[in-house]
Design a protein around this motif. Structure first.
Motif, short mmCIF file in Angstrom:
data_model
loop_
_atom_site.label_atom_id
_atom_site.label_comp_id
_atom_site.label_asym_id
_atom_site.label_seq_id
_atom_site.Cartn_x
_atom_site.Cartn_y
_atom_site.Cartn_z
N UNK A 124 33.48 26.05 -11.89
CA UNK A 124 33.76 26.93 -13.06
C UNK A 124 34.14 28.26 -12.44
N UNK A 125 34.05 29.30 -13.32
CA UNK A 125 34.35 30.68 -12.94
C UNK A 125 33.19 31.60 -12.28
N UNK A 183 37.11 26.06 -19.56
CA UNK A 183 36.85 26.01 -18.21
C UNK A 183 37.01 24.53 -17.45
N UNK A 184 37.07 23.52 -18.45
CA UNK A 184 37.08 22.04 -17.80
C UNK A 184 38.42 21.94 -17.26
N UNK A 185 39.55 22.74 -17.60
CA UNK A 185 40.80 22.74 -16.82
C UNK A 185 40.63 23.26 -15.37
N UNK A 192 27.86 20.74 -15.75
CA UNK A 192 26.94 20.56 -14.62
C UNK A 192 25.95 19.38 -14.89
N UNK A 193 25.66 19.11 -15.78
CA UNK A 193 24.42 18.39 -16.11
C UNK A 193 24.86 16.85 -16.57
N UNK A 205 20.57 28.57 -13.29
CA UNK A 205 21.95 28.74 -12.84
C UNK A 205 22.70 27.58 -12.96
N UNK A 206 23.91 27.36 -13.69
CA UNK A 206 24.79 26.50 -13.64
C UNK A 206 26.11 26.94 -13.31
N UNK A 207 26.66 26.27 -12.06
CA UNK A 207 27.72 26.89 -11.46
C UNK A 207 27.47 28.46 -11.15
#
Length: 652
Positions: free
Chosen positions: A574-575, A392-394, A317-318, A70-72
């Motif tokens: 993120x979302x 999503x970096x926004x 995330x990394x 899982x990331x976010x």
């Protein structure tokens, strides 16, 4: 000082190569078109080699494709490979051997993440299922059968697997009425109807796709009598790595601007075209700056080719150190066709209102100055609210402004999305805009930032006037004073919201100034915001004169009473996807993956704003009342640890 884009754009345009762009599309598409993880890794190697040939630093970042990590709130896909897949008629005898789909000839004939058949394939009778309701009625007849459906199969994939279906064949196509001979590309095979990628534990159901006209012919055969199909799919699931390709142009400052786009899809337009635009931008900036034709970069420029959404959030995330350097960027998605005969429609999505930016203004100026002149008949809708892809970096939690432009057309996600359908002129126009955007931000100092701030203030001024005008029309249509007073209060609230967003957008210019320029620049930006505030007060006075009454007192929405004063705090970046939530629990809420209204609300959750304030802002940003849906999702997220409620006065 003005920002002379009319001088910069031609300098960059003359260095863009149409043939080079088409070659880059072919380089990426030639392997990505098979949409397997070994082919994705081949694409990464090919792109890295090309970047190094140009003298550009290249690096591949690898993320686990294990179906577990899982990331976010995004669970990474499980690796998948397919060496062969074939679908043909077995009976009636006179049609035996008629091929309906062949992966070698048309890769979209197999559903991505399709399970394997037994060695030698499987032969089984066909049962037609019109939709999920029809499936429920015929559930007892499906074991060991091949299900044919004209519907999108992911909606009931889990039910088919549970009923014991041997395989599913679909003729669904988004543009079937225009492309009856095209095969749709199904790239989602989650057991969750609202999910996307295949994860560990999902059902390995065999799946193939056929063109709509082949589906009609199959229907005719089924009306005449029983039909048997033979399916051979040689595929496998395995844990592997998902590559992210990075090209990098260094510069003196410890800041970066970037262009991002997703590779690892089967289409030449979606999105080998966007990736080609990014790579060509890097080449032109390197050659232009080294030759002295372009001013040298102050900030580094990074190009990122990622797996859509999964790779984007995984990279963030990394690589927190890189993310801290990334100031602003642009996301290119599907920018190789603009002609009317394919119904191409471009959409420009701004940064979220919780983190507005002058980067949006720059992209809009480039569209006006260059794109609309090079593509005068292109259908382009600008200034749309934030919507998810690789921008999503926004997210304010990640803190990197990202403008976003995409298109869709008839060929999107079909076997017709091939290099021959691309327009070199379209690619050239976008590459010019991309390279100019990156170069402008990479060299930006106070004069350019202040110019963009003035343009931003002017554009928000128009938004404020337009907003007031719409409320004026509504006020004229109302008779009762109580109705006018209530609408006036809502109008005042909306205007104050726009004022706050405009203030933040103008002040974002400070991020693009040199450190020694920021103190003086900040004072100039505050002057611009005073003009915006005066305009809002003027519009409020005019609306009140038109209403002939004072605004009513706004009451808290009854639906929010229980949570209105609590402050939601996000526990992930993120979302949301709800991949972190056990699957049985997800059925109680709609999928959040593409819910932009929900995403906007979460971006406002900074631990300082109450839930009532978050809902208010998200509704204004999205232009719709999503209160009930937001309440449902926020309760669900609180139950499963994706947010927590901070009591009034408690630290966030």
């Amino acid at each position: 000082m003005t920002l002379d884009l009319n001088a910069r754009l031609p300098l960059i345009a003359e260095r863009i190569s149409e043939n080079g762009l088409l070659d880059l599309v072919e380089l990426i598409w030639s392997s990505d078109r098979f949409f397997t993880f070994p082919q994705f890794q081949k694409t990464a190697r090919n792109v890295s080699t090309r970047l190094r040939d140009w003298g550009i630093k290249a690096r591949t970042f690898n993320l686990p494709a294990d179906g577990k990590t899982l990331y976010g709130d995004w669970r990474m896909p499980l690796g998948w490979d397919c060496s062969a897949a074939r679908l043909e008629i077995h009976s009636p005898f006179e049609d035996r051997g008629t091929v309906l789909g062949d992966y070698a000839q048309r890769p979209t004939s197999v559903i991505m993440w399709s399970g394997p058949t037994p060695p030698g394939g499987l032969i089984a009778p066909v049962v037609r299922i019109a939709d999920e309701k029809d499936l429920d009625a015929k559930r007892e007849d499906l074991r060991g059968k091949i299900v044919y459906t004209p519907a999108h199969p992911k909606a009931f994939k889990a039910k088919l697997a549970a009923a014991g279906a041997a395989a599913v064949v679909s003729s669904w196509c988004r543009t079937a009425h225009h492309l009856p001979d095209a095969t749709f590309w199904f790239n989602a095979w989650s057991d969750d109807p609202g999910g996307w990628a295949f994860h560990a534990g999902d059902a390995p159901l065999v799946g193939m796709a056929i063109p709509p006209q082949a589906g009609v012919e199959l229907d005719v055969r089924l009306e005449r009598g029983p039909v048997e199909l033979k399916i051979v799919v040689e595929s496998r699931y395995f844990e592997t790595e998902m590559p992210i390709v990075c090209g990098y142009l260094d510069a003196p400052m410890q800041e970066e601007v970037y262009a991002i786009g997703h590779a690892m899809e089967q289409g030449a337009n979606d999105n080998a075209s966007g990736c080609a635009v990014i790579l060509e931008s890097l080449r032109v900036l390197k050659e232009g700056c080294e030759s002295g034709a372009l001013p040298p970069l102050r900030r580094a420029v990074r190009g990122l080719l990622v797996n859509e959404c999964y790779g984007t959030i995984g990279f963030a995330a990394t690589n927190p150190g890189i993310m801290r350097r990334m100031l602003a960027g642009v996301n290119w998605d599907t920018c190789g066709r603009h002609q009317e005969d394919v119904d191409a429609h471009f959409r420009v999505h701004r940064c979220p209102d919780s983190r507005p930016s002058i980067a949006d203004t720059l992209l809009d100026l480039l569209i006006e100055t260059w794109l609309l002149k090079q593509m005068p008949y292109a259908r382009i809708t600008r200034d749309k609210p934030w919507a998810l892809t690789d921008n999503v970096y926004a997210d304010p939690a990640l803190g990197s402004d990202c403008a976003y432009m995409l298109s869709t057309d008839r060929y999107w996600h079909t076997s017709k999305d091939v290099p021959e359908t691309l327009r070199p002129r379209t690619l050239h126009a976008f590459a010019t805009v991309s390279a100019t955007y990156l170069h402008t931000l990479a060299t930006c100092t106070s004069p350019e930032a202040q110019y963009l701030a003035r343009e931003t203030a002017r554009r928000y001024g128009r938004k404020i006037e337009d907003c007031a005008g719409r409320y004026a029309v509504e006020l004229l249509a109302l008779g009762a004073e109580t109705e006018r007073a209530a609408l006036l209060a809502h109008a005042f609230d909306h205007l104050l919201y726009l004022r706050d967003v405009a203030d933040a957008a103008v002040l974002s210019a400070k991020r693009f100034m040199l450190r020694e320029e920021r103190a003086a620049g900040h004072k100039e930006l505050l002057k611009l915001n005073r003009h915006t505030r005066r305009l809002v007060e003027l519009q409020k006075r005019r609306l009140q004169e038109l209403a002939g009454c004072a605004p009513a007192t706004q009451e808290t929405d009854e639906r929010l009473k229980e949570f209105a004063g609590l402050r939601p705090v996000r526990t992930f970046i993120g979302t949301p996807t709800y991949d972190s939530v056990p699957r049985p629990a997800r059925s109680s809420v709609p999928s959040p993956v593409w819910d932009s209204h929900l995403h906007s609300a979460l971006f406002w959750c900074d631990g300082k704003r109450t839930f009532a304030e978050v809902v208010r802002r998200a509704n204004f940003e999205s232009g719709a009342d999503g209160t009930a849906r937001l309440l449902l999702h926020f309760k669900f997220m609180a139950e499963h640890g994706l947010i927590r409620w901070a009591e009034p006065g408690a630290p966030a």
